[in-house]
Scaffold this motif. Structure first.
Motif, PDB file in Angstrom:
ATOM      1  N   THR A  20       0.845  -1.195   0.000  1.00 16.69           N
ATOM      2  CA  THR A  20       0.000   0.000   0.000  1.00 16.69           C
ATOM      3  C   THR A  20       0.880   1.245   0.000  1.00 16.69           C
ATOM      4  O   THR A  20       2.027   1.224   0.449  1.00 16.69           O
ATOM      5  N   ARG A  21       0.300   2.324  -0.489  1.00 12.11           N
ATOM      6  CA  ARG A  21       0.970   3.621  -0.484  1.00 12.11           C
ATOM      7  C   ARG A  21       0.080   4.620   0.248  1.00 12.11           C
ATOM      8  O   ARG A  21      -1.132   4.630   0.060  1.00 12.11           O
ATOM      9  N   SER A  22       0.682   5.449   1.084  1.00  8.56           N
ATOM     10  CA  SER A  22      -0.088   6.463   1.791  1.00  8.56           C
ATOM     11  C   SER A  22       0.812   7.624   2.160  1.00  8.56           C
ATOM     12  O   SER A  22       2.041   7.478   2.231  1.00  8.56           O
ATOM     13  N   GLY A  23       0.198   8.774   2.396  1.00 11.50           N
ATOM     14  CA  GLY A  23       0.989   9.945   2.752  1.00 11.50           C
ATOM     15  C   GLY A  23       0.122  11.159   3.000  1.00 11.50           C
ATOM     16  O   GLY A  23      -1.082  11.180   2.716  1.00 11.50           O
ATOM     17  N   PHE A  24       0.763  12.182   3.550  1.00  9.02           N
ATOM     18  CA  PHE A  24       0.099  13.433   3.898  1.00  9.02           C
ATOM     19  C   PHE A  24       0.367  14.487   2.828  1.00  9.02           C
ATOM     20  O   PHE A  24       1.504  14.627   2.355  1.00  9.02           O
ATOM     21  N   VAL A  25      -0.679  15.228   2.477  1.00 10.04           N
ATOM     22  CA  VAL A  25      -0.575  16.295   1.485  1.00 10.04           C
ATOM     23  C   VAL A  25      -1.117  17.580   2.105  1.00 10.04           C
ATOM     24  O   VAL A  25      -2.312  17.677   2.405  1.00 10.04           O
ATOM     25  N   ALA A  26      -0.241  18.554   2.329  1.00 12.51           N
ATOM     26  CA  ALA A  26      -0.671  19.829   2.905  1.00 12.51           C
ATOM     27  C   ALA A  26      -1.200  20.746   1.808  1.00 12.51           C
ATOM     28  O   ALA A  26      -0.603  20.852   0.731  1.00 12.51           O
ATOM     29  N   PRO A 190       4.569   7.491  -1.163  1.00  7.22           N
ATOM     30  CA  PRO A 190       5.562   6.492  -0.751  1.00  7.22           C
ATOM     31  C   PRO A 190       4.884   5.226  -0.233  1.00  7.22           C
ATOM     32  O   PRO A 190       3.705   5.248   0.141  1.00  7.22           O
ATOM     33  N   GLU A 191       5.621   4.122  -0.211  1.00  7.71           N
ATOM     34  CA  GLU A 191       5.103   2.891   0.368  1.00  7.71           C
ATOM     35  C   GLU A 191       4.959   3.071   1.878  1.00  7.71           C
ATOM     36  O   GLU A 191       5.920   3.404   2.568  1.00  7.71           O
ATOM     37  N   ASN A 192       3.761   2.872   2.360  1.00  7.46           N
ATOM     38  CA  ASN A 192       3.454   3.011   3.786  1.00  7.46           C
ATOM     39  C   ASN A 192       2.212   2.199   4.103  1.00  7.46           C
ATOM     40  O   ASN A 192       1.348   2.001   3.224  1.00  7.46           O
ATOM     41  N   PRO A 193       2.060   1.749   5.347  1.00 10.94           N
ATOM     42  CA  PRO A 193       0.745   1.278   5.785  1.00 10.94           C
ATOM     43  C   PRO A 193      -0.228   2.455   5.808  1.00 10.94           C
ATOM     44  O   PRO A 193       0.192   3.614   5.774  1.00 10.94           O
ATOM     45  N   PHE A 194      -1.513   2.191   5.861  1.00 11.13           N
ATOM     46  CA  PHE A 194      -2.493   3.261   5.989  1.00 11.13           C
ATOM     47  C   PHE A 194      -2.386   3.888   7.377  1.00 11.13           C
ATOM     48  O   PHE A 194      -2.184   3.210   8.376  1.00 11.13           O
ATOM     49  N   PHE A 195      -2.538   5.198   7.420  1.00 15.61           N
ATOM     50  CA  PHE A 195      -2.466   5.921   8.682  1.00 15.61           C
ATOM     51  C   PHE A 195      -3.808   5.923   9.418  1.00 15.61           C
ATOM     52  O   PHE A 195      -3.852   6.127  10.633  1.00 15.61           O
ATOM     53  N   PHE A 196      -4.894   5.749   8.686  1.00 13.22           N
ATOM     54  CA  PHE A 196      -6.236   5.793   9.267  1.00 13.22           C
ATOM     55  C   PHE A 196      -7.049   4.600   8.744  1.00 13.22           C
ATOM     56  O   PHE A 196      -6.716   4.026   7.703  1.00 13.22           O
ATOM     57  N   PRO A 197      -8.109   4.225   9.443  1.00 12.15           N
ATOM     58  CA  PRO A 197      -8.969   3.144   8.951  1.00 12.15           C
ATOM     59  C   PRO A 197      -9.437   3.426   7.526  1.00 12.15           C
ATOM     60  O   PRO A 197      -9.681   4.576   7.155  1.00 12.15           O
TER      61      PRO A 197
END
Length: 314
Positions: A20-26, A190-197
């Motif tokens: 999975t891919r996850s990330g923050f976008v300001a 980037p490749e990351n686990p999900f930060f939220f459900p």
């Protein structure tokens, strides 16, 4: 900023490859350029309050857009401005907090006008960031010289070495371009686990969300400087057996003289604010809503750090 709520592991406890891919976008910009409108369009659902008045957004609001393989966490921020009180300093601090640890940045600018001092402030805050940056020229549908305006904005980023792209659109109307922007951002996470459900749409509580809906309607209907002296909070929320959502809320002002202005002659102003907020709440909750609203005075709350904390600005 980041808080991974779940990790991927094999049965023996060793780390598993991420899929999975996850990330923050300001999402940043000066007041009243359409940041919240863009967030709501990117999400496909209303997350942040909007109004024609600048500085409607006071807190960093997260919108969470998930697919099977990607999760974009959009952080809507207050408009960057020269603060006049403790509330203004808090709002600018929210922007810096949002930029402190993000995977991408969207800078929203208004194509109807050339850059102003506040735009230069934003440019200085993002020029040296390593995160990929997209300059979103908004309000394309009503801009006379959009290409020239966009060139002036991007010139403020001279010397930036990070990846930079730009797009012109109408956040309110360009569904196709907004979708393309969302897909482009998701493709570069980037490749990351999900930060939220996976099913979450925002990190706001329902009480915070309803309070912001009420403040949005107050800002639309109150005149002059009064909207900026107004805060809102939900004090109680009860769901009755018949499905009715009973919500009790307060509109907070900082002067006794403002209380009568919010209430209006015969209570008409307060009634109009409450009725408009109730209609919005019923649409989004898909339920009948009783909204009880009172006006309370907290003298000088915008300069009182304890009052700011009680009102959720912390």
């Amino acid at each position: 900023m980041k808080d991974i709520t779940s990790q991927y592991q094999n049965a023996d406890g060793t780390s598993a490859p991420l899929n999975t891919r996850s990330g923050f976008v300001a999402i940043v910009g000066k007041p009243n350029v359409g940041k919240s409108t863009l967030l709501n369009s990117l999400m496909g659902v209303k997350i942040a309050p909007t109004s024609p008045r600048p500085q409607t957004t006071r807190k960093g609001v997260r919108g969470i857009a998930s697919t099977d393989e990607t999760q974009l966490v959009f952080v809507d921020t207050p408009g960057v401005h020269r603060p006049k009180d403790a509330l203004g300093k808090y709002m600018n601090g929210e922007v810096q907090n949002a930029l402190s640890d993000v995977d991408a940045v969207i800078w929203v600018v208004d194509l109807r006008h050339p850059p102003a001092d506040e735009d230069s402030m934003v440019a200085r805050s993002i020029r040296d960031l390593r995160a990929p940056l997209t300059v979103v020229g908004n309000k394309l549908d009503v801009a006379k010289y959009p290409e020239e305006a966009l060139r002036l904005y991007t010139a403020l980023l001279e010397g930036r070495t990070g990846e930079t792209a730009s797009v012109m659109l109408s956040a309110q109307n360009d569904v196709t371009k907004v979708a393309a922007l969302r897909e482009s951002l998701a493709a570069n996470l980037p490749e990351n686990p999900f930060f939220f459900p996976r099913g979450a749409a925002s990190d706001q509580s329902r009480e915070q969300w309803a309070a912001e809906i009420l403040r949005e309607e107050a800002m639309k209907k109150l005149r002059d400087e009064l909207p900026y002296a107004v805060a809102t909070r939900v004090t109680d929320w009860t769901e009755r057996p018949d499905g009715l959502q009973r919500i009790e809320a307060e509109i907070v002002v900082d002067r006794q003289s403002h209380k009568g202005m919010v209430i209006g002659a015969g209570g008409k102003q307060l009634g109009a604010i409450g009725a408009a907020a109730r209609k919005q709440l019923e649409v989004f909750l898909n339920a009948k809503v009783f909204l009880g609203v009172q006006v309370v005075v907290i003298p000088g709350w915008r300069e009182d750090t304890e009052a700011l904390r009680e009102l959720g600005y912390e």
